[in-house]
Motif scaffolding. Structure first.
Motif, short mmCIF file in Angstrom:
data_model
loop_
_atom_site.label_atom_id
_atom_site.label_comp_id
_atom_site.label_asym_id
_atom_site.label_seq_id
_atom_site.Cartn_x
_atom_site.Cartn_y
_atom_site.Cartn_z
N LEU A 1 -7.43 4.98 15.47
CA LEU A 1 -6.25 4.12 14.73
C LEU A 1 -5.44 3.45 16.10
O LEU A 1 -4.47 2.80 15.78
CB LEU A 1 -5.31 4.85 13.72
CG LEU A 1 -6.11 5.34 12.60
CD1 LEU A 1 -4.94 6.32 11.99
CD2 LEU A 1 -6.33 4.22 11.85
N LYS B 1 -3.85 -2.94 9.85
CA LYS B 1 -3.44 -1.35 9.19
C LYS B 1 -2.55 -1.15 7.94
O LYS B 1 -2.94 -0.44 7.33
CB LYS B 1 -2.86 -0.53 10.45
CG LYS B 1 -2.33 0.87 10.20
CD LYS B 1 -1.80 1.40 11.35
CE LYS B 1 -1.10 2.57 10.95
NZ LYS B 1 0.27 2.42 10.08
N SER C 1 -4.79 -2.41 4.98
CA SER C 1 -5.41 -1.17 4.63
C SER C 1 -4.93 -0.19 3.77
O SER C 1 -5.39 0.25 3.09
CB SER C 1 -6.36 -0.69 5.82
OG SER C 1 -7.08 -1.66 6.61
N GLU C 2 -3.67 0.12 4.37
CA GLU C 2 -2.82 1.24 3.63
C GLU C 2 -2.46 0.94 2.17
O GLU C 2 -2.54 1.48 1.17
CB GLU C 2 -1.71 1.86 4.36
CG GLU C 2 -2.09 2.21 5.56
CD GLU C 2 -0.75 2.72 6.60
OE1 GLU C 2 0.44 2.25 6.28
OE2 GLU C 2 -0.97 3.60 7.65
N GLU D 1 -5.45 0.83 -0.31
CA GLU D 1 -5.83 2.22 -0.39
C GLU D 1 -4.73 2.70 -1.34
O GLU D 1 -5.30 3.33 -2.51
CB GLU D 1 -5.73 2.97 0.83
CG GLU D 1 -6.05 4.60 0.50
CD GLU D 1 -7.37 4.84 0.05
OE1 GLU D 1 -7.83 5.95 -0.52
OE2 GLU D 1 -8.24 3.95 0.26
N ASP E 1 -12.13 6.86 2.57
CA ASP E 1 -12.13 7.07 4.21
C ASP E 1 -12.03 8.51 4.45
O ASP E 1 -11.78 8.59 5.54
CB ASP E 1 -11.08 6.42 4.43
CG ASP E 1 -9.68 6.62 4.22
OD1 ASP E 1 -9.50 7.29 3.20
OD2 ASP E 1 -8.74 6.28 4.60
N LEU F 1 -6.82 7.34 6.93
CA LEU F 1 -5.60 6.66 6.74
C LEU F 1 -4.33 7.46 6.57
O LEU F 1 -3.31 7.48 6.96
CB LEU F 1 -5.71 5.63 5.85
CG LEU F 1 -6.50 4.19 6.39
CD1 LEU F 1 -6.51 3.46 5.18
CD2 LEU F 1 -6.10 3.80 7.72
N ARG G 1 -0.94 8.44 8.71
CA ARG G 1 0.37 8.38 8.35
C ARG G 1 1.43 9.50 8.71
O ARG G 1 2.58 9.49 9.13
CB ARG G 1 0.53 8.06 6.84
CG ARG G 1 0.16 6.65 6.36
CD ARG G 1 0.11 6.73 4.88
NE ARG G 1 0.16 5.37 4.13
CZ ARG G 1 -0.11 4.82 2.99
NH1 ARG G 1 -0.52 5.90 2.18
NH2 ARG G 1 -0.27 3.79 2.53
#
Length: 406
Positions: free
Chosen positions: A332, A349, A352-353, A356, A369, A373, A377
């Motif tokens: 990351l 990023k 992507s979060e 998800e 994943d 992720l 966090r």
């Protein structure tokens, strides 16, 4: 998160056509009946929407548990082995022909479903059925964990969280034991299996994968940080109005070793699954990416716990360095790290979060994943907190030292 397996489907088959039993004449017919129920249940499960499949897993599990005893009884009868202390005699009339659709083999044509595979052995029928049972237990484990990350409902309390993780762990350990049994059982078969889904190396890899997932769940049960991060973004949670989430001290070194053990299990599984291309094809790329992400997640978590151990000992700077190492293990970090304002990597990023989070809310293919992720966090939350503490304390140190000198 446990891997989102796709359950295989099968064609119709009549045991009475290929098998007979003088000791138990109704055995082939009963086996055919329960297999027919399993076939219909798997077909129905496949046609359901992704969000509707989790509630239907109980029906799949029931159909599998009803069919497996009859299937194993027929197999034992062929080998003149007693069943529950009772002799069973089964005679093979002709070579059986069955069809199963593999789900772990990579499709030759991208975007198209893998065609059904013809098998002419009852042994391979056992492999497919028990593998499906293991996949079902893994999916039940995912269903148990879903409320811990969903923001569509109220955040679970400590007792509900513990129960969910214990239930998920139980399903994963059962799946691991089934894969391990199949790996041992496959030693007695000399012929090459028809597809990569039912090879010894795949069974062994899936057993290691389930053990890695169960090991990380053992850490998650007593790890307060992922719960705090999930609670912070849950729109339905109102507990922050009353009090801030409690972060108790953790057994950092023990958790770090467990995370490293999980990462090692995942690495061994990845080595067994990779490079298997040949006549049987190769393993689906999505599964390979998941195992790679699981290995990264385990190593990233281990770095976090080493950092927590350092911070508890008053070495905040070293703790921050461990967090940066964890982000590197997760993949990351980027060239834009530390820059202020907007950047392409930060945008990707965040996107992507958000994607998800939408998957979790809809219950569709979330956690593919392996929690990478989500762990990122947690690392960012701790890094922001510790950097602020470190920046606040550091400017005060020279005046304090000067005062003490005088």
């Amino acid at each position: 998160m446990p891997f989102p397996f796709t359950l295989p489907t099968t064609s119709s088959f009549s045991f009475s056509t290929y098998f007979s039993s003088d000791s138990h004449p109704s055995l082939p017919l009963s086996a055919s009946t329960y297999r027919g129920v399993l076939r219909d249940t798997l077909k129905k499960h496949k046609r359901l929407q992704a969000s509707e499949q989790s509630p239907h897993l109980a029906s799949v599990l029931l159909a599998l548990n009803n069919y497996v005893p009859y299937l194993l009884a027929v197999d034992s009868g062929l080998g003149n082995q007693p069943v529950a202390g009772e002799g069973v005699d089964v005679v093979l009339k002709s070579t059986p022909t069955l069809e199963w659709r593999p789900t772990l083999s990579d499709s030759a044509i991208p975007g198209r479903e893998t065609t059904r595979m013809k098998i002419q052995s009852l042994e391979y029928e056992i492999y497919f059925v028990l593998s499906t049972l293991a996949y079902t237990n893994t999916l039940l484990s995912r269903a148990s964990l879903h409320p811990l990350y969903s923001s569509a409902a109220a955040f679970p309390n400590a007792e509900q969280r513990t129960l969910a993780i214990q239930t998920a762990t139980k399903h994963l350990l059962l799946a691991a034991s089934i894969h391990d049994y199949l790996s041992t059982r496959s030693d007695s078969v000399s012929s090459a299996p028809p597809c990569i889904d039912i090879t010894k190396s795949t069974f062994k890899a899936l057993a290691l994968l389930a053990l890695a997932e169960a090991t990380l769940l053992a850490v998650l049960k007593d790890d307060p940080y992922p719960a705090a991060v999930a609670q912070d973004r849950n729109k339905n949670d109102k507990e922050w109005m009353i009090k801030a989430p409690e972060i108790p001290k953790v057994r950092a070194h023990l958790f770090a070793r467990l995370c490293l053990a999980a990462a090692e299990h995942a690495a061994n599984a990845l080595s067994l699954l990779s490079g298997r291309e040949g006549k049987m094809g190769k393993v689906d790329g999505e599964l390979l990416r998941y195992v790679e992400d699981l290995k990264r997640t385990g190593r990233g978590k281990a770095c976090r716990f080493f950092g927590i151990d350092a911070e508890l000992g008053g070495q905040t700077g070293i703790g921050i360095a461990w967090l940066m190492a964890g982000k590197h293990e997760l993949g990351l970090t980027s060239k834009d790290e530390g820059k202020k304002g907007l950047s392409l990597s930060k945008f990707k990023k965040d996107w992507s979060e958000k994607r998800e989070d939408k998957k979790i809310e809809k219950g569709t293919h979330w956690g593919a994943d392996a929690g990478r992720l989500e762990e990122g966090r947690v690392l960012e939350m701790l890094e922001k907190k510790w950097v602020k503490m470190n920046d606040t304390v550091s400017p005060l140190l020279p005046p304090l030292v000067e005062m003490l000198m005088y």
